[in-house]
Write an enzyme that holds these catalytic residues in place. Structure first.
Site, PDB file in Angstrom:
ATOM      1  N   HIS A 122      46.832 -38.871  43.333  1.00 43.57           N
ATOM      2  CA  HIS A 122      45.456 -38.480  43.498  1.00 43.57           C
ATOM      3  C   HIS A 122      45.095 -39.589  44.498  1.00 43.57           C
ATOM      4  O   HIS A 122      45.357 -40.685  44.507  1.00 43.57           O
ATOM      5  CB  HIS A 122      44.488 -38.264  42.284  1.00 43.57           C
ATOM      6  CG  HIS A 122      43.318 -37.765  42.482  1.00 43.57           C
ATOM      7  ND1 HIS A 122      42.347 -38.667  42.988  1.00 43.57           N
ATOM      8  CD2 HIS A 122      42.599 -36.624  41.976  1.00 43.57           C
ATOM      9  CE1 HIS A 122      41.055 -37.761  42.841  1.00 43.57           C
ATOM     10  NE2 HIS A 122      41.458 -36.735  42.544  1.00 43.57           N
ATOM     11  N   ASP A 199      47.878 -43.999  35.774  1.00 43.26           N
ATOM     12  CA  ASP A 199      46.509 -42.905  35.708  1.00 43.26           C
ATOM     13  C   ASP A 199      46.741 -41.870  34.719  1.00 43.26           C
ATOM     14  O   ASP A 199      47.452 -40.831  35.150  1.00 43.26           O
ATOM     15  CB  ASP A 199      46.542 -42.433  37.366  1.00 43.26           C
ATOM     16  CG  ASP A 199      45.440 -41.471  37.496  1.00 43.26           C
ATOM     17  OD1 ASP A 199      44.935 -41.045  36.516  1.00 43.26           O
ATOM     18  OD2 ASP A 199      45.205 -40.949  38.527  1.00 43.26           O
ATOM     19  N   GLN A 202      45.087 -37.057  33.845  1.00 42.55           N
ATOM     20  CA  GLN A 202      45.437 -35.566  33.530  1.00 42.55           C
ATOM     21  C   GLN A 202      46.508 -35.323  32.468  1.00 42.55           C
ATOM     22  O   GLN A 202      46.966 -34.458  31.943  1.00 42.55           O
ATOM     23  CB  GLN A 202      46.395 -34.725  34.614  1.00 42.55           C
ATOM     24  CG  GLN A 202      45.525 -34.839  35.774  1.00 42.55           C
ATOM     25  CD  GLN A 202      44.212 -33.816  35.831  1.00 42.55           C
ATOM     26  OE1 GLN A 202      44.364 -32.699  34.763  1.00 42.55           O
ATOM     27  NE2 GLN A 202      43.220 -33.765  36.637  1.00 42.55           N
ATOM     28  N   LYS A 225      37.292 -35.502  31.628  1.00 44.74           N
ATOM     29  CA  LYS A 225      38.290 -34.378  31.751  1.00 44.74           C
ATOM     30  C   LYS A 225      38.774 -34.173  30.387  1.00 44.74           C
ATOM     31  O   LYS A 225      39.627 -33.235  30.015  1.00 44.74           O
ATOM     32  CB  LYS A 225      39.346 -35.003  32.867  1.00 44.74           C
ATOM     33  CG  LYS A 225      38.879 -34.957  34.120  1.00 44.74           C
ATOM     34  CD  LYS A 225      40.248 -35.224  34.788  1.00 44.74           C
ATOM     35  CE  LYS A 225      39.700 -35.684  36.449  1.00 44.74           C
ATOM     36  NZ  LYS A 225      39.243 -34.773  37.131  1.00 44.74           N
ATOM     37  N   CYS A 384      42.687 -33.342  46.199  1.00 45.67           N
ATOM     38  CA  CYS A 384      42.342 -34.858  46.524  1.00 45.67           C
ATOM     39  C   CYS A 384      43.792 -35.435  46.549  1.00 45.67           C
ATOM     40  O   CYS A 384      44.160 -36.549  45.832  1.00 45.67           O
ATOM     41  CB  CYS A 384      41.718 -35.594  45.537  1.00 45.67           C
ATOM     42  SG  CYS A 384      39.779 -35.342  45.440  1.00 45.67           S
TER      43      CYS A 384
HETATM   44  N1  PLP Z   1      43.693 -39.277  39.021  1.00 46.70           N
HETATM   45  C1  PLP Z   1      43.969 -37.869  38.758  1.00 46.70           C
HETATM   46  C2  PLP Z   1      45.465 -37.323  38.601  1.00 46.70           C
HETATM   47  C3  PLP Z   1      42.870 -36.883  38.819  1.00 46.70           C
HETATM   48  O1  PLP Z   1      43.274 -35.601  38.721  1.00 46.70           O
HETATM   49  C4  PLP Z   1      41.663 -37.234  39.208  1.00 46.70           C
HETATM   50  C5  PLP Z   1      40.590 -36.058  39.228  1.00 46.70           C
HETATM   51  O2  PLP Z   1      40.772 -35.227  39.295  1.00 46.70           O
HETATM   52  C6  PLP Z   1      41.304 -38.665  39.212  1.00 46.70           C
HETATM   53  C7  PLP Z   1      42.528 -39.543  39.226  1.00 46.70           C
HETATM   54  C8  PLP Z   1      39.971 -39.165  39.513  1.00 46.70           C
HETATM   55  O3  PLP Z   1      39.080 -38.875  38.391  1.00 46.70           O
HETATM   56  P1  PLP Z   1      37.612 -39.184  38.234  1.00 46.70           P
HETATM   57  O4  PLP Z   1      37.203 -38.530  39.413  1.00 46.70           O
HETATM   58  O5  PLP Z   1      37.010 -38.768  37.094  1.00 46.70           O
HETATM   59  O6  PLP Z   1      37.593 -40.729  38.566  1.00 46.70           O
END
Ligand code: PLP
Length: 425
Positions: A122, A199, A202, A225, A384
């Protein structure tokens, strides 16, 4: 066992109608809906126990402080961290990664040092490192993936040099649904003396996570999430690392003593929590984690696997359908499977409850818009993850992502919706 009909009663928004159709909410990868238990916990705090934390001797402040620290303990237990000192509240995954990138680079990296990320990250696990590349001259290296979206672990091993200082990869891809072999990724990095940030945006909502069993150095996720509120997330860091790293932001709460000549910093985890924390958000997050814990993360994972398989089996039959990510044999009874890597070796590859797809030449935006007219909420675009789109040679996809309140009937509605829209082109 997930009793989905009873669970759905907890989520009032699921009764919404969209253009005269019952809402079919399949955009859970972007954010999940909130159960009453979460909203009520937050409303109750605002109504009955609201006061700024850590600063007051008065009753309400003491209660609010206790609640914040209790929420921290709930998070600790949920991801099985060794100590509450290792749980830092952040605004979300993005802020957690920025915190590590900034503090780690400041302390541990010089120009020419290297960070390893993967091709399926992401933007929030790419751009913070690129900012450090600009500021400090560090180098971002990328683990390649197969066309099916599987990390090439052998290629990963080849990326290590004496200049590699940190590895940062997603546990589960938000586009491909790939569940990365993070335990192996961490073990290999540790063999090179390199720490790893995972990270978990997900993964935490969909499967049990044990940061100690994984031996992760840093692990982060977002509250919104996992059925919690927006504006709250978590950075787990091993004590030895959090102790070593400098603060990310300055302000109230993160200090020991302050003078114009010299400032000392607070103990963990407060060193990384400058300013008034989102304590009501923490209450909501704790309520969300308790909610999913009561159902059971194993049960949630199994139920979502059933939904995903049921969807894959039908979707793959739609003419022109292209599904991205590791495509598990939809006829098999489990979503876990063995997959062969390019060199013939086997890798354990499982699929998360995310399905990215395209149908024929239909533009993802057109199909997404028409599905919406049928009440079906899916995400469209690059999710993203533009570098991943470039790797796959596409501009974007549609993405259906499931949560514990989705039903087999909703999968049927998705499949019927896709067929109906496809027939219009
Ligand atoms: N990392 C992953 C794999 C994601 O899917 C997302 C959000 O879709 C993020 C990071 C960023 O999350 P946040 O916008 O809640 O900080």
């Amino acid at each position: 066992m997930v009793n989905v009909q009873s669970i759905r009663q907890d989520f009032p928004i699921l009764q919404t109608e969209v253009y005269g159709h019952p809402l079919v909410y399949l955009d859970n990868g972007a954010t999940t809906q909130k159960p009453r238990q979460v909203v009520e916990a937050m409303v109750n705090q605002y109504y009955h126990t609201n006061a700024n934390v850590h600063r007051g001797v008065h009753h309400l402040s003491v209660v609010a402080t206790d609640m914040l620290e209790q929420s921290r303990e709930t998070v600790r237990k949920f991801i099985h961290a060794a100590s509450v000192d290792e749980i830092v509240f952040t605004r979300g995954t993005t802020e957690a990664i920025n915190l590590v990138a900034s503090s780690f680079c400041q302390q541990e990296m010089q120009a020419g040092d290297e960070v390893i990320v993967s091709a399926m990250e992401h933007h929030s696990n790419i751009v913070p490192w690129q900012l450090q590349a600009e500021r400090k001259g560090i180098i971002v290296k990328v683990i390649p993936i197969t066309d099916e979206g599987i990390l090439l672990v052998d290629e990963y091993e080849k990326l290590f040099t004496p200049k590699t200082k940190i590895v940062s990869v997603a546990h589960v891809s938000n586009v491909l649904g790939t569940i990365n072999p993070v335990a192996d990724i961490i073990r290999i990095a540790h063999d090179h003396g390199v720490p790893v940030l995972i990270d978990g945006a997900q993964s935490v909502p969909h499967m049990p996570v044990d940061v100690q069993a994984l031996d992760a150095d840093f692990y982060c996720f977002s509250g919104h999430k996992v059925y919690g509120p927006t504006g709250i997330g978590v950075l787990y860091g091993k004590r030895e690392w959090l102790d070593r790293l400098p603060p990310y932001q300055g302000g109230g709460e993160m200090i020991g003593t302050v003078s114009f000549e010299h400032t000392t910093f607070n103990q963990l985890p407060y060193k990384f929590e400058a300013g008034t924390p989102n304590y009501v958000g923490a209450t909501g997050l704790a309520a969300a984690l308790e909610y999913v814990s009561n159902i059971g993360m194993q049960a949630i994972a199994a139920y979502e696997a059933e939904l995903t398989q049921y969807a894959l089996r039908q979707m793959i039959q739609i003419p022109g359908m292209k599904i991205f990510g590791p495509l598990v044999n939809p006829q098999s009874s489990i979503v876990n499977c063995q997959l062969s890597q390019q060199d013939g070796s086997e890798v354990q590859c499982s699929r998360g409850s995310v399905i990215s797809f395209l149908v024929g030449n239909i533009h993802h935006l057109d199909m997404g818009t028409l599905l919406d007219r049928l009440g079906i909420a899916v995400r469209t675009g690059h999710h993203c993850a533009e570098p991943l789109m470039h790797r796959l040679g596409i501009e974007g996809t549609l993405r259906a992502s499931f949560a514990l309140y989705n039903t087999l009937e909703e999968v049927d509605a998705l499949v019927a919706g896709i067929k109906r829209v496809a027939s219009m082109f």
